[in-house]
Design an enzyme around this catalytic site. Structure first.
Site, mmCIF file in Angstrom:
data_model
loop_
_atom_site.group_PDB
_atom_site.id
_atom_site.type_symbol
_atom_site.label_atom_id
_atom_site.label_comp_id
_atom_site.label_asym_id
_atom_site.label_seq_id
_atom_site.Cartn_x
_atom_site.Cartn_y
_atom_site.Cartn_z
ATOM 1 N N SER A 147 8.103 -9.444 4.575
ATOM 2 C CA SER A 147 8.431 -8.014 4.433
ATOM 3 C C SER A 147 9.773 -7.748 5.097
ATOM 4 O O SER A 147 10.131 -8.433 6.074
ATOM 5 C CB SER A 147 7.360 -7.163 5.103
ATOM 6 O OG SER A 147 7.784 -5.818 5.200
ATOM 7 N N TYR A 160 2.352 -5.369 12.441
ATOM 8 C CA TYR A 160 2.722 -5.762 11.077
ATOM 9 C C TYR A 160 4.106 -6.417 11.086
ATOM 10 O O TYR A 160 4.289 -7.499 10.510
ATOM 11 C CB TYR A 160 2.721 -4.520 10.164
ATOM 12 C CG TYR A 160 3.067 -4.818 8.721
ATOM 13 C CD1 TYR A 160 2.096 -5.285 7.835
ATOM 14 C CD2 TYR A 160 4.354 -4.633 8.234
ATOM 15 C CE1 TYR A 160 2.410 -5.553 6.510
ATOM 16 C CE2 TYR A 160 4.667 -4.907 6.916
ATOM 17 C CZ TYR A 160 3.696 -5.364 6.047
ATOM 18 O OH TYR A 160 3.998 -5.635 4.738
HETATM 19 N N1 LIG Z 1 3.498 -2.898 -1.208
HETATM 20 C C1 LIG Z 1 4.545 -2.890 -0.401
HETATM 21 O O1 LIG Z 1 5.285 -1.878 -0.297
HETATM 22 C C2 LIG Z 1 4.870 -4.133 0.397
HETATM 23 C C3 LIG Z 1 6.100 -4.177 1.074
HETATM 24 C C4 LIG Z 1 6.415 -5.308 1.811
HETATM 25 C C5 LIG Z 1 5.538 -6.371 1.868
HETATM 26 N N2 LIG Z 1 4.343 -6.306 1.203
HETATM 27 C C6 LIG Z 1 3.444 -7.451 1.308
HETATM 28 O O2 LIG Z 1 3.076 -7.890 0.017
HETATM 29 C C7 LIG Z 1 1.763 -8.466 0.057
HETATM 30 C C8 LIG Z 1 0.892 -7.822 -1.005
HETATM 31 O O3 LIG Z 1 0.833 -6.438 -0.753
HETATM 32 P P1 LIG Z 1 0.278 -5.383 -1.816
HETATM 33 O O4 LIG Z 1 0.973 -4.118 -1.523
HETATM 34 O O5 LIG Z 1 0.303 -5.959 -3.180
HETATM 35 O O6 LIG Z 1 -1.258 -5.270 -1.294
HETATM 36 P P2 LIG Z 1 -2.548 -4.643 -2.036
HETATM 37 O O7 LIG Z 1 -2.123 -3.679 -3.066
HETATM 38 O O8 LIG Z 1 -3.429 -4.143 -0.930
HETATM 39 O O9 LIG Z 1 -3.250 -5.908 -2.712
HETATM 40 C C9 LIG Z 1 -3.745 -6.912 -1.858
HETATM 41 C C10 LIG Z 1 -4.496 -7.975 -2.638
HETATM 42 O O10 LIG Z 1 -4.978 -8.962 -1.718
HETATM 43 C C11 LIG Z 1 -6.419 -8.973 -1.675
HETATM 44 N N3 LIG Z 1 -6.796 -9.145 -0.265
HETATM 45 C C12 LIG Z 1 -6.564 -8.300 0.768
HETATM 46 N N4 LIG Z 1 -7.045 -8.804 1.902
HETATM 47 C C13 LIG Z 1 -7.586 -10.015 1.597
HETATM 48 C C14 LIG Z 1 -8.198 -11.028 2.363
HETATM 49 N N5 LIG Z 1 -8.387 -10.903 3.677
HETATM 50 N N6 LIG Z 1 -8.621 -12.152 1.720
HETATM 51 C C15 LIG Z 1 -8.441 -12.298 0.386
HETATM 52 N N7 LIG Z 1 -7.851 -11.366 -0.390
HETATM 53 C C16 LIG Z 1 -7.420 -10.237 0.215
HETATM 54 C C17 LIG Z 1 -6.843 -7.636 -2.284
HETATM 55 O O11 LIG Z 1 -8.129 -7.686 -2.889
HETATM 56 P P3 LIG Z 1 -9.463 -7.341 -2.029
HETATM 57 O O12 LIG Z 1 -9.201 -6.014 -1.387
HETATM 58 O O13 LIG Z 1 -10.568 -7.337 -3.028
HETATM 59 O O14 LIG Z 1 -9.602 -8.429 -1.024
HETATM 60 C C18 LIG Z 1 -5.750 -7.450 -3.332
HETATM 61 O O15 LIG Z 1 -5.993 -8.240 -4.471
HETATM 62 C C19 LIG Z 1 1.258 -8.251 1.492
HETATM 63 O O16 LIG Z 1 1.479 -9.409 2.251
HETATM 64 C C20 LIG Z 1 2.138 -7.122 2.011
HETATM 65 O O17 LIG Z 1 2.277 -7.129 3.417
HETATM 66 C C21 LIG Z 1 3.989 -5.210 0.472
#
Ligand SMILES: NC(=O)c1ccc[n+]([C@@H]2O[C@H](COP(=O)([O-])OP(=O)(O)OC[C@H]3O[C@@H](n4cnc5c(N)ncnc54)[C@H](OP(=O)(O)O)[C@@H]3O)[C@@H](O)[C@H]2O)c1
Length: 260
Positions: A147, A160
């Site tokens: 991130s 985080y």
């Molecule tokens: N979105 C942003 O703005 C942003 C910005 C910077 C970095 N990121 C990073 O990008 C990555 C993905 O983020 P996202 O925004 O796509 O998240 P998201 O929308 O919450 O999706 C997360 C995915 O991971 C699964 N998951 C969550 N916890 C888990 C666990 N402990 N074990 C197995 N599966 C798990 C969830 O399904 P279940 O809930 O069913 O487990 C879901 O499929 C993360 O590392 C986040 O820190 C995101």
């Protein structure tokens, strides 16, 4: 030449593939020819996604696993081994979570939870997958989803930010340590991206306007703009790229004091 820009025949493990950025990565890699294994905690979401992906003709497997649990990680690796045999070409550590508070207000349990889900799971998955990645014909590739919070200070919460900075450092260290094993290790560091994890932030209109005002491109990212870079880093076309943390951020981390 074409094969440098495809992933045909490659076997990929993507954690957290049912929503957001992980879902986009599964679809991107599978459309480029990879056979993908993914996991999530919700079985209902996983079964729905698997049905949709298979209906599109994509080769995707999956099982329920919480990657923050050592027991679940071991069971996941067992299943990946059964599906893919003794080798793995691509590992994408995508799972992440966040709790936002002032630094002094975190309980130690909250801070440890964020570090366990984001950093420890990534570190442990890399350890577990190393023997399989070493066997990848043409070299293995790891992409960690970090991130911009691990690069510069934003209002993400300190645990985080620390967890993401740790993922960036693991990327850089292992790239050097594992180059001799034929494994490249890179990190993609997004800024705000349109996913379920980030959507509560966008519902706050003042906060959303603040985000756009700090972003030179004046918009947030779509998950497919992150997954495209992940796919590239996995390809033979990226064969000399390792140890890099690449921001997908519409210019955010380069913006000191330009407003327009
Ligand atoms: N979105 C942003 O703005 C942003 C910005 C910077 C970095 N990121 C990073 O990008 C990555 C993905 O983020 P996202 O925004 O796509 O998240 P998201 O929308 O919450 O999706 C997360 C995915 O991971 C699964 N998951 C969550 N916890 C888990 C666990 N402990 N074990 C197995 N599966 C798990 C969830 O399904 P279940 O809930 O069913 O487990 C879901 O499929 C993360 O590392 C986040 O820190 C995101």
């Amino acid at each position: 030449m074409k094969s440098r820009w495809r992933l045909d025949g490659q076997k990929a493990l993507v954690t957290g593939g049912t929503k957001g950025i992980g879902n986009a990565i599964v679809v991107e890699l599978a459309h480029l020819g990879a056979e993908v294994y993914t996991c999530a905690r919700s079985d209902a979401d996983l079964q729905q996604c698997l049905a949709e992906w298979r209906a599109q003709g994509l080769k995707v497997h999956g099982s329920v696993a919480d990657v923050s649990s050592a027991e679940d990680r071991a069971a996941l690796l067992q299943k990946v081994g059964e599906a893919f045999g003794g080798s793995l070409d691509i590992l994408v550590n995508n799972v992440g979570t966040s709790i936002r508070r002032a630094t002094v207000d975190y309980t130690s349990e909250e801070a440890e939870h964020v570090l366990r889900v984001n950093f420890h799971s990534c570190f442990a998955m890399m350890q577990l997958c190393h023997p399989l990645l070493k066997e990848a014909q043409g070299g293995g590739s790891v992409v960690n989803i970090g991130s911009v919070a691990g690069v510069t200070s934003i209002k993400s919460g300190t645990p985080y930010a620390a967890s993401k900075a740790a993922m960036h450092k693991v990327t850089q260290n292992c790239a050097c340590e594992w180059a001799g094993d034929g494994i490249r290790v890179n990190c993609v560091a997004p800024w705000y991206t349109n996913t379920p994890l980030a959507s509560p932030v966008f519902e706050d209109k003042i906060k959303y306007a603040e985000i756009l005002s700090r972003t030179p491109m004046k918009r947030i990212a779509e998950a497919e703009e992150v997954s495209a870079l992940v796919a590239f880093l996995c390809m033979r076309g990226a064969s000399y790229i390792t140890g890099q943390v690449v921001c997908v951020d519409g210019g955010f981390t380069q913006n000191g004091w330009i407003t327009n």
